[in-house]
Design a protein around this motif. Structure first.
Motif, PDB file in Angstrom:
ATOM      1  N   PRO A 138     -92.471  44.265  -5.225  1.00 29.51           N
ATOM      2  CA  PRO A 138     -91.897  43.048  -5.809  1.00 29.51           C
ATOM      3  C   PRO A 138     -91.918  43.042  -7.328  1.00 29.51           C
ATOM      4  CG  PRO A 138     -94.135  42.611  -5.127  1.00 29.51           C
ATOM      5  CD  PRO A 138     -93.827  44.030  -4.697  1.00 29.51           C
ATOM      6  N   HIS A 139     -92.687  43.936  -7.938  1.00 29.00           N
ATOM      7  CA  HIS A 139     -92.770  43.946  -9.408  1.00 29.00           C
ATOM      8  C   HIS A 139     -91.970  45.123  -9.953  1.00 29.00           C
ATOM      9  CE1 HIS A 139     -95.937  46.984  -8.741  1.00 29.00           C
ATOM     10  NE2 HIS A 139     -96.482  46.131  -7.907  1.00 29.00           N
ATOM     11  N   ARG A 140     -91.296  44.872 -11.064  1.00 29.05           N
ATOM     12  CA  ARG A 140     -90.483  45.916 -11.691  1.00 29.05           C
ATOM     13  C   ARG A 140     -91.338  46.922 -12.450  1.00 29.05           C
ATOM     14  NH1 ARG A 140     -88.534  41.136  -9.641  1.00 29.05           N
ATOM     15  NH2 ARG A 140     -86.281  40.911  -9.950  1.00 29.05           N
ATOM     16  N   GLU A 159     -85.827  31.905   1.026  1.00 33.90           N
ATOM     17  CA  GLU A 159     -86.629  32.824   0.242  1.00 33.90           C
ATOM     18  C   GLU A 159     -88.117  32.755   0.611  1.00 33.90           C
ATOM     19  OE1 GLU A 159     -84.260  33.068  -3.984  1.00 33.90           O
ATOM     20  OE2 GLU A 159     -85.681  31.437  -3.690  1.00 33.90           O
ATOM     21  N   THR A 191     -92.282  35.983  -8.378  1.00 36.00           N
ATOM     22  CA  THR A 191     -90.903  36.308  -8.063  1.00 36.00           C
ATOM     23  C   THR A 191     -90.587  35.760  -6.682  1.00 36.00           C
ATOM     24  OG1 THR A 191     -89.215  38.050  -8.138  1.00 36.00           O
ATOM     25  CG2 THR A 191     -91.259  38.563  -6.973  1.00 36.00           C
ATOM     26  N   THR A 192     -89.396  36.032  -6.182  1.00 37.75           N
ATOM     27  CA  THR A 192     -88.984  35.639  -4.841  1.00 37.75           C
ATOM     28  C   THR A 192     -88.315  36.828  -4.153  1.00 37.75           C
ATOM     29  OG1 THR A 192     -86.862  34.824  -5.667  1.00 37.75           O
ATOM     30  CG2 THR A 192     -88.649  33.208  -5.430  1.00 37.75           C
ATOM     31  N   VAL A 193     -88.315  36.774  -2.815  1.00 37.26           N
ATOM     32  CA  VAL A 193     -87.579  37.742  -2.000  1.00 37.26           C
ATOM     33  C   VAL A 193     -86.618  36.938  -1.134  1.00 37.26           C
ATOM     34  CG1 VAL A 193     -87.703  39.586  -0.298  1.00 37.26           C
ATOM     35  CG2 VAL A 193     -89.573  39.287  -1.946  1.00 37.26           C
ATOM     36  N   THR A 198     -82.962  40.570  -1.707  1.00 42.15           N
ATOM     37  CA  THR A 198     -82.807  40.537  -3.163  1.00 42.15           C
ATOM     38  C   THR A 198     -84.035  39.934  -3.830  1.00 42.15           C
ATOM     39  OG1 THR A 198     -80.421  40.313  -2.942  1.00 42.15           O
ATOM     40  CG2 THR A 198     -81.382  39.704  -5.062  1.00 42.15           C
ATOM     41  N   LEU A 199     -84.512  40.578  -4.881  1.00 42.33           N
ATOM     42  CA  LEU A 199     -85.631  40.050  -5.652  1.00 42.33           C
ATOM     43  C   LEU A 199     -85.132  39.074  -6.703  1.00 42.33           C
ATOM     44  CD1 LEU A 199     -87.784  43.254  -6.304  1.00 42.33           C
ATOM     45  CD2 LEU A 199     -88.288  41.404  -4.696  1.00 42.33           C
ATOM     46  N   ASP A 202     -88.586  38.241 -12.388  1.00 44.63           N
ATOM     47  CA  ASP A 202     -90.008  38.542 -12.552  1.00 44.63           C
ATOM     48  C   ASP A 202     -90.517  37.638 -13.676  1.00 44.63           C
ATOM     49  OD1 ASP A 202     -92.492  39.650 -13.300  1.00 44.63           O
ATOM     50  OD2 ASP A 202     -91.871  41.663 -12.746  1.00 44.63           O
TER      51      ASP A 202
END
Length: 406
Positions: A138-140, A159, A191-193, A198-199, A202
């Motif tokens: 989930p994190h870039r 979400e 963040t969200t999913v 789709t993320l 961040d």
């Protein structure tokens, strides 16, 4: 003024004698020896989902799942098996449900770069945990630093929102461990999913937090509330909250001013429970080396909190969890020292702040291996999971009910 208010709350709590009884059922689920790092989730259709780690070889673990329905507990299934898990007594996997009934689970995976270099991984199941999709992060940020202490919650509209502690700004001179000097701070991010995977953005929520305390995240009728242990420039470790309302996150604010100055991470984060605009928060603190465990209520979706209510029996280890019950009272679970050992205990707190007698759920220990008890509510019943230490130990689960007038 706050000191006087807290004192009154504690007097009210101590004077309460007419409280319902907490009943603890028999152990209804037992994991294999050395299983641990347990978590619980209550689904929309009234089932409890249990996740945990168990060893399957030398330095190899399986992330397991079992479901409690009207027929009892299912046979355990495997989500993923790996020798790359970052298995930690305080930072453990969890699972929540999308609004369409799909499940999403998180775990921690080691990456090259150091002992404490690990990333968050997510995977999704559309068939009740039978099969799982490819994992993703989930994190870039992909730096070889700590990313963990995840909390997740389903959001209306599809979400899943999540928060985590993110170490991308922490640079350790010794890449093999914590022997060097930190040059930066741990932060908390969100963040969200989406249902399509789709993320969302961040988002930085607080640039300086405690490095290794659990986070918490709940949904209210106004939006989201996240709780975590803050870290001031002079090492005050109060519990803070941030709220997501009207499309943006608020600035952090303290639940209470504990004035606990501690030059290290206590590995003891807060927990939340919410219903409508009511939010209950439980946490551990130890100003002047006086350990205490508190609960506080908010009636305005986490904007403000009432006076802290002390719920321990005098020598708590903390490691709290909490569930709001249908009548507005709350059941809090924590670890309490008992001489050379410890116990998993529970106590009921009424909405007016009065509390009942504590009840032992299980014997435990002070060791890290005893982990963190976790809870989820199914109607009027609270399911409690904990870890029994020793060669004959492992994950254990029992149900707790509250009987009598409240």
């Amino acid at each position: 003024m706050r000191v006087l208010t807290v004192g009154l709350a504690l007097v009210l709590a101590a004077c309460s004698t007419d409280m319902p009884e907490i009943s603890v059922g028999e152990v209804e689920f037992s994991g294999v020896a050395w299983s641990g790092e347990v978590s619980l989730y209550g689904t929309a259709d009234g089932r409890a989902v249990l996740t945990w780690h168990e060893p399957v070889g030398e330095e190899r673990f399986a992330l397991r799942v079992a479901v409690r329905s009207g027929e009892g507990w299912s046979e355990p299934g495997t989500i993923v098996e790996s020798d790359r898990f970052f298995v930690n007594w305080a930072d453990f996997p969890s699972l929540v449900e999308f609004s369409n009934g799909d499940w999403i689970v998180h775990w921690l995976e080691k990456v090259p770069g150091g002992t404490y270099a690990y990333h968050v991984k997510l995977a999704r199941s559309s068939d009740g945990g039978v099969t799982w999709g490819e994992s993703f992060s989930p994190h870039r940020d992909d730096s070889p630093t700590e990313h963990g202490f995840v909390s997740m919650v389903s959001v209306p509209g599809g979400e899943v929102a999540l928060v985590w502690l993110d170490g991308r700004q922490m640079q350790v001179e010794d890449p093999e461990g914590h022997g060097g000097l930190d040059r930066g701070d741990m932060s908390i991010r969100a963040t969200t999913v989406g249902l399509d995977g789709t993320l969302g953005p961040d988002v930085l929520l607080d640039p300086r937090t405690c490095e290794c305390c659990q986070t918490a995240l709940v949904r209210t009728d106004r939006g989201l509330v996240a709780a975590y242990r803050d870290r001031s420039e002079v090492e005050v470790r109060n519990i803070s909250v941030v709220r997501y309302e009207d499309g943006s996150w608020t600035e952090p604010s303290y639940v209470a001013d504990d004035a606990w100055t501690y030059p290290g991470c206590p590995v003891n984060g807060p927990q939340l429970s919410a219903s409508g605009e009511t939010v209950a928060v439980a946490w551990f603190t130890a100003p002047e080396q006086q350990a205490k465990t508190y609960v506080a209520f908010s009636r305005d979706a986490g904007t403000t909190f009432g006076a802290p209510i002390q719920i321990d029996d005098g020598d708590p280890l903390g490691r709290v969890d909490i569930e709001l019950l249908p009548d507005g009272s709350a059941l809090v679970v924590w670890l309490e020292r008992t001489g050379v050992a410890a116990e998993v205990r529970a106590r009921l707190i009424r909405p007016d702040g009065s509390t009942g007698e504590s009840r032992m759920i299980a014997e435990s220990s002070e060791s890290r291996a005893s982990g963190f008890p976790r809870t989820t509510r199914l109607g009027d019943t609270v399911i409690v999971a904990w870890t029994l230490t020793g060669e004959d130990g492992g994950v254990r689960v029992a149900s707790v009910s509250v009987t009598g007038d409240r």
